[in-house]
Design a protein around this motif. Structure first.
Motif, PDB file in Angstrom:
ATOM      1  N   HIS A  31      84.538   0.558 -39.460  1.00 39.27           N
ATOM      2  CA  HIS A  31      83.190   0.669 -38.916  1.00 39.27           C
ATOM      3  C   HIS A  31      82.565  -0.717 -38.903  1.00 39.27           C
ATOM      4  CE1 HIS A  31      83.007   5.052 -38.731  1.00 39.27           C
ATOM      5  NE2 HIS A  31      83.605   5.072 -39.907  1.00 39.27           N
ATOM      6  N   HIS A  32      81.657  -0.961 -37.960  1.00 41.50           N
ATOM      7  CA  HIS A  32      81.091  -2.296 -37.791  1.00 41.50           C
ATOM      8  C   HIS A  32      79.571  -2.246 -37.727  1.00 41.50           C
ATOM      9  CE1 HIS A  32      85.074  -3.992 -36.866  1.00 41.50           C
ATOM     10  NE2 HIS A  32      85.284  -2.862 -36.201  1.00 41.50           N
ATOM     11  N   ASN A  33      78.954  -3.326 -38.224  1.00 39.92           N
ATOM     12  CA  ASN A  33      77.512  -3.549 -38.073  1.00 39.92           C
ATOM     13  C   ASN A  33      76.695  -2.404 -38.659  1.00 39.92           C
ATOM     14  OD1 ASN A  33      75.459  -5.295 -37.263  1.00 39.92           O
ATOM     15  ND2 ASN A  33      75.182  -4.279 -35.286  1.00 39.92           N
ATOM     16  N   MET A  34      77.125  -1.889 -39.802  1.00 42.55           N
ATOM     17  CA  MET A  34      76.417  -0.818 -40.487  1.00 42.55           C
ATOM     18  C   MET A  34      76.070  -1.280 -41.894  1.00 42.55           C
ATOM     19  SD  MET A  34      78.454   2.639 -39.342  1.00 42.55           S
ATOM     20  CE  MET A  34      78.497   3.157 -37.623  1.00 42.55           C
ATOM     21  N   ALA A  57      87.867   5.709 -30.845  1.00 46.18           N
ATOM     22  CA  ALA A  57      86.411   5.559 -30.829  1.00 46.18           C
ATOM     23  C   ALA A  57      86.012   4.123 -31.149  1.00 46.18           C
ATOM     24  CB  ALA A  57      85.794   6.520 -31.845  1.00 46.18           C
ATOM     25  N   PRO A  58      84.772   3.730 -30.834  1.00 47.01           N
ATOM     26  CA  PRO A  58      84.351   2.360 -31.113  1.00 47.01           C
ATOM     27  C   PRO A  58      84.099   2.066 -32.584  1.00 47.01           C
ATOM     28  CG  PRO A  58      82.551   3.610 -30.142  1.00 47.01           C
ATOM     29  CD  PRO A  58      83.781   4.472 -30.041  1.00 47.01           C
ATOM     30  N   GLY A  59      83.611   3.061 -33.344  1.00 44.91           N
ATOM     31  CA  GLY A  59      83.304   2.817 -34.743  1.00 44.91           C
ATOM     32  C   GLY A  59      82.072   1.961 -34.941  1.00 44.91           C
ATOM     33  N   THR A  60      81.185   1.916 -33.935  1.00 48.72           N
ATOM     34  CA  THR A  60      80.009   1.074 -34.039  1.00 48.72           C
ATOM     35  C   THR A  60      79.056   1.357 -32.888  1.00 48.72           C
ATOM     36  OG1 THR A  60      79.270  -1.202 -34.363  1.00 48.72           O
ATOM     37  CG2 THR A  60      81.000  -0.860 -32.717  1.00 48.72           C
ATOM     38  N   ASP A  61      78.016   0.534 -32.780  1.00 46.84           N
ATOM     39  CA  ASP A  61      77.035   0.645 -31.711  1.00 46.84           C
ATOM     40  C   ASP A  61      77.564  -0.003 -30.432  1.00 46.84           C
ATOM     41  OD1 ASP A  61      75.819  -2.322 -31.530  1.00 46.84           O
ATOM     42  OD2 ASP A  61      76.178  -1.813 -33.634  1.00 46.84           O
ATOM     43  N   PRO A  62      76.944   0.272 -29.269  1.00 43.69           N
ATOM     44  CA  PRO A  62      77.474  -0.252 -28.000  1.00 43.69           C
ATOM     45  C   PRO A  62      77.523  -1.775 -27.915  1.00 43.69           C
ATOM     46  CG  PRO A  62      75.977   1.572 -27.584  1.00 43.69           C
ATOM     47  CD  PRO A  62      75.866   1.259 -29.046  1.00 43.69           C
ATOM     48  N   VAL A  63      76.534  -2.472 -28.475  1.00 51.83           N
ATOM     49  CA  VAL A  63      76.528  -3.932 -28.389  1.00 51.83           C
ATOM     50  C   VAL A  63      77.677  -4.520 -29.197  1.00 51.83           C
ATOM     51  CG1 VAL A  63      75.226  -6.029 -28.930  1.00 51.83           C
ATOM     52  CG2 VAL A  63      74.054  -4.046 -27.939  1.00 51.83           C
ATOM     53  N   THR A  64      77.846  -4.040 -30.431  1.00 56.08           N
ATOM     54  CA  THR A  64      78.953  -4.531 -31.257  1.00 56.08           C
ATOM     55  C   THR A  64      80.287  -4.146 -30.638  1.00 56.08           C
ATOM     56  OG1 THR A  64      77.536  -4.242 -33.193  1.00 56.08           O
ATOM     57  CG2 THR A  64      79.875  -4.598 -33.599  1.00 56.08           C
ATOM     58  N   SER A  65      80.362  -2.948 -30.063  1.00 52.64           N
ATOM     59  CA  SER A  65      81.597  -2.522 -29.397  1.00 52.64           C
ATOM     60  C   SER A  65      81.958  -3.478 -28.265  1.00 52.64           C
ATOM     61  CB  SER A  65      81.431  -1.100 -28.858  1.00 52.64           C
ATOM     62  OG  SER A  65      82.568  -0.697 -28.136  1.00 52.64           O
ATOM     63  N   TYR A  66      80.963  -3.863 -27.475  1.00 54.46           N
ATOM     64  CA  TYR A  66      81.233  -4.805 -26.381  1.00 54.46           C
ATOM     65  C   TYR A  66      81.754  -6.123 -26.936  1.00 54.46           C
ATOM     66  CZ  TYR A  66      80.635  -8.110 -22.618  1.00 54.46           C
ATOM     67  OH  TYR A  66      80.863  -9.093 -21.695  1.00 54.46           O
ATOM     68  N   ALA A  67      81.127  -6.627 -27.999  1.00 55.09           N
ATOM     69  CA  ALA A  67      81.563  -7.898 -28.583  1.00 55.09           C
ATOM     70  C   ALA A  67      82.998  -7.820 -29.082  1.00 55.09           C
ATOM     71  CB  ALA A  67      80.618  -8.298 -29.719  1.00 55.09           C
ATOM     72  N   LEU A  68      83.350  -6.706 -29.704  1.00 52.65           N
ATOM     73  CA  LEU A  68      84.713  -6.531 -30.210  1.00 52.65           C
ATOM     74  C   LEU A  68      85.717  -6.418 -29.067  1.00 52.65           C
ATOM     75  CD1 LEU A  68      83.932  -3.961 -33.020  1.00 52.65           C
ATOM     76  CD2 LEU A  68      85.073  -6.151 -33.413  1.00 52.65           C
ATOM     77  N   ARG A  69      85.413  -5.577 -28.101  1.00 52.22           N
ATOM     78  CA  ARG A  69      86.397  -5.267 -27.072  1.00 52.22           C
ATOM     79  C   ARG A  69      86.502  -6.365 -26.028  1.00 52.22           C
ATOM     80  NH1 ARG A  69      85.656   1.348 -26.605  1.00 52.22           N
ATOM     81  NH2 ARG A  69      86.433   1.731 -28.709  1.00 52.22           N
ATOM     82  N   HIS A  70      85.424  -7.075 -25.778  1.00 51.11           N
ATOM     83  CA  HIS A  70      85.531  -8.223 -24.879  1.00 51.11           C
ATOM     84  C   HIS A  70      86.474  -9.262 -25.486  1.00 51.11           C
ATOM     85  CE1 HIS A  70      84.342 -11.053 -21.773  1.00 51.11           C
ATOM     86  NE2 HIS A  70      84.181 -11.966 -22.721  1.00 51.11           N
ATOM     87  N   GLY A  71      86.365  -9.433 -26.798  1.00 51.04           N
ATOM     88  CA  GLY A  71      87.264 -10.359 -27.471  1.00 51.04           C
ATOM     89  C   GLY A  71      88.696  -9.893 -27.494  1.00 51.04           C
ATOM     90  N   ALA A  72      88.920  -8.585 -27.319  1.00 49.08           N
ATOM     91  CA  ALA A  72      90.285  -8.059 -27.311  1.00 49.08           C
ATOM     92  C   ALA A  72      90.947  -8.189 -25.946  1.00 49.08           C
ATOM     93  CB  ALA A  72      90.294  -6.592 -27.745  1.00 49.08           C
ATOM     94  N   GLY A  73      90.238  -8.738 -24.968  1.00 56.12           N
ATOM     95  CA  GLY A  73      90.890  -9.022 -23.697  1.00 56.12           C
ATOM     96  C   GLY A  73      90.441  -8.188 -22.527  1.00 56.12           C
ATOM     97  N   GLY A  74      89.391  -7.412 -22.658  1.00 57.95           N
ATOM     98  CA  GLY A  74      88.952  -6.602 -21.526  1.00 57.95           C
ATOM     99  C   GLY A  74      87.629  -5.952 -21.807  1.00 57.95           C
ATOM    100  N   VAL A  75      87.028  -5.378 -20.805  1.00 59.38           N
ATOM    101  CA  VAL A  75      85.772  -4.667 -21.005  1.00 59.38           C
ATOM    102  C   VAL A  75      86.044  -3.357 -21.718  1.00 59.38           C
ATOM    103  CG1 VAL A  75      84.703  -5.723 -19.002  1.00 59.38           C
ATOM    104  CG2 VAL A  75      85.921  -3.562 -18.748  1.00 59.38           C
ATOM    105  N   SER A  76      84.998  -2.754 -22.265  1.00 59.31           N
ATOM    106  CA  SER A  76      85.138  -1.567 -23.097  1.00 59.31           C
ATOM    107  C   SER A  76      85.867  -0.441 -22.373  1.00 59.31           C
ATOM    108  CB  SER A  76      83.754  -1.101 -23.551  1.00 59.31           C
ATOM    109  OG  SER A  76      83.836   0.089 -24.290  1.00 59.31           O
ATOM    110  N   GLU A  77      85.482  -0.171 -21.117  1.00 54.95           N
ATOM    111  CA  GLU A  77      86.074   0.949 -20.401  1.00 54.95           C
ATOM    112  C   GLU A  77      87.568   0.735 -20.177  1.00 54.95           C
ATOM    113  OE1 GLU A  77      83.406  -0.710 -19.572  1.00 54.95           O
ATOM    114  OE2 GLU A  77      81.779   0.741 -19.786  1.00 54.95           O
ATOM    115  N   ASP A  78      87.958  -0.501 -19.886  1.00 53.68           N
ATOM    116  CA  ASP A  78      89.365  -0.805 -19.660  1.00 53.68           C
ATOM    117  C   ASP A  78      90.179  -0.582 -20.926  1.00 53.68           C
ATOM    118  OD1 ASP A  78      91.582  -1.897 -18.070  1.00 53.68           O
ATOM    119  OD2 ASP A  78      91.462  -3.584 -19.468  1.00 53.68           O
ATOM    120  N   ALA A  79      89.641  -1.003 -22.066  1.00 53.79           N
ATOM    121  CA  ALA A  79      90.356  -0.846 -23.329  1.00 53.79           C
ATOM    122  C   ALA A  79      90.574   0.621 -23.665  1.00 53.79           C
ATOM    123  CB  ALA A  79      89.588  -1.548 -24.451  1.00 53.79           C
TER     124      ALA A  79
END
Length: 346
Positions: free
Chosen positions: A44-47, A108-130
């Motif tokens: 979980h992130h940002n909690m 699941a993201p395990g966090t809020d949408p903003v933190t999810s975007y930061a994590l998944r953008h760093g993983a190489g793609g936008v959230s929906e693609d991942a």
């Protein structure tokens, strides 16, 4: 019955992150000594009340602090990460602690949408693609951790890709979920599966039936393998257990109603700020899904749950709060929950 443990590494209002990690090490040693089968750590992130942000690091810490118990992720939220990174991390964990590591994977993201975007953008793609690529991500992780590795085609050439250069074994991969998506995927891939009953509580029987009915045997697994997760508080009396459960009740109500999140309250702090009447139906609904009571009552409820869902293993999430004056680097009520259950069931 086999018992296991799920830990989110809660952070109380009287704790630092260092204190919470020390309390988790102590709790894991209790589980190890009492005969629990697994100890899984969430992502979980940002909690402010959860320090379980990095399962591989926590697994290394807990595995080094214990002797026998299997240690794993419950789970790694794979769309947040590049598959190769997860494969490398768990291949190394398996090499360091052979036969003791589990890789639980969630979508699941395990966090809020903003933190999810930061994590998944760093993983190489936008959230929906991942998320859309989750099934292929699972396949990649399994193949990369295998001793033979995987061939990756780039510019018309196949390149060998291994998570670690000389693996002799790899950890079992479990799929985790709170909907039927992962149940169907686990069945199709022939992987073990766990439904997040402790979080959702709805649809457990349906998801397990989908998994069992659709299961295709694989090299990994000849028959379906699953277990149940449940929030648990056990104390000497049911009244004391209900009191110790109050901080977690309030934390979950805040999460589900969009209220501000905060470090987990002490029991006395929770008692001084009762749940509003408007939220009591939500509290009562949660209470019906949790196991909260004295040792004999709690053990009977866990046996009934195991029988109802046809499992021989239950993973308990010990959510007992702490009283004012508790040593900051300990969680005695959570430890007592594990000890009392072990006396009744192990």
């Amino acid at each position: 019955m086999h018992l296991s443990v799920l830990d989110l590494v809660p952070v109380r209002s009287d704790q630092t992150t260092a204190d919470a990690l020390a309390a988790t090490r102590a709790l894991a040693r209790v589980a190890d000594e009492a005969g629990y089968r697994r100890y899984w750590l969430a992502e979980h992130h940002n909690m402010p009340a959860v320090a379980a942000t990095n399962p591989p690091l926590l697994i290394a810490m807990v595995a080094a602090a214990t002797e026998r118990i299997r240690v794993g992720s419950g789970g790694v939220m794979l769309p947040n990460h590049a598959p190769l990174v997860i494969a490398e991390q768990f291949a190394l964990l398996e090499a360091a602690f052979p036969g003791r590591i589990d890789l639980g994977i969630g979508r699941a993201p395990g966090t809020d949408p903003v933190t999810s975007y930061a994590l998944r953008h760093g993983a190489g793609g936008v959230s929906e693609d991942a998320v859309a690529r989750f099934p292929s991500y699972v396949d990649n992780v399994v193949a990369m951790m295998s001793p033979g590795g995987v061939g990756l085609e780039v510019n018309g050439r196949v390149h060998a890709l291994n998570a670690t250069p000389a693996a002799t074994s790899r950890p079992p991969v479990w799929l985790l979920g709170s909907s039927d998506f992962s149940a169907r995927l686990a069945a199709a891939r022939g992987l073990p599966y766990v439904f997040a009953h402790h979080f959702s509580g709805n649809g457990t029987a349906e998801a397990l039936a989908l998994y069992r009915d659709g299961f295709q045997p694989s090299e990994e697994l000849a028959a379906p393998q699953t277990f149940l997760t449940v929030n648990v508080v056990v104390a000497g009396t049911t009244e004391e257990a209900e009191r110790l459960a109050l901080p977690q009740y309030q934390a979950m109500i805040a999460l589900r109603t969009g209220a501000p999140l905060r470090p987990q309250r002490l029991v006395e702090e929770a008692e001084a700020d009762p749940v509003p009447d408007a939220h009591l139906p939500l509290l009562h609904a949660m209470r019906r899904r949790w196991v909260v009571g004295d040792p004999a009552t709690a053990a009977a409820q866990l046996r009934d749950l195991a029988a109802e869902y046809g499992v021989d293993e239950v993973m308990v999430h010990p959510v007992a709060g702490a009283l004012t004056g508790t040593t900051a680097d300990s969680s005695p009520a959570r430890e007592e929950t594990l000890r009392l259950l072990a006396k009744e069931l192990l």
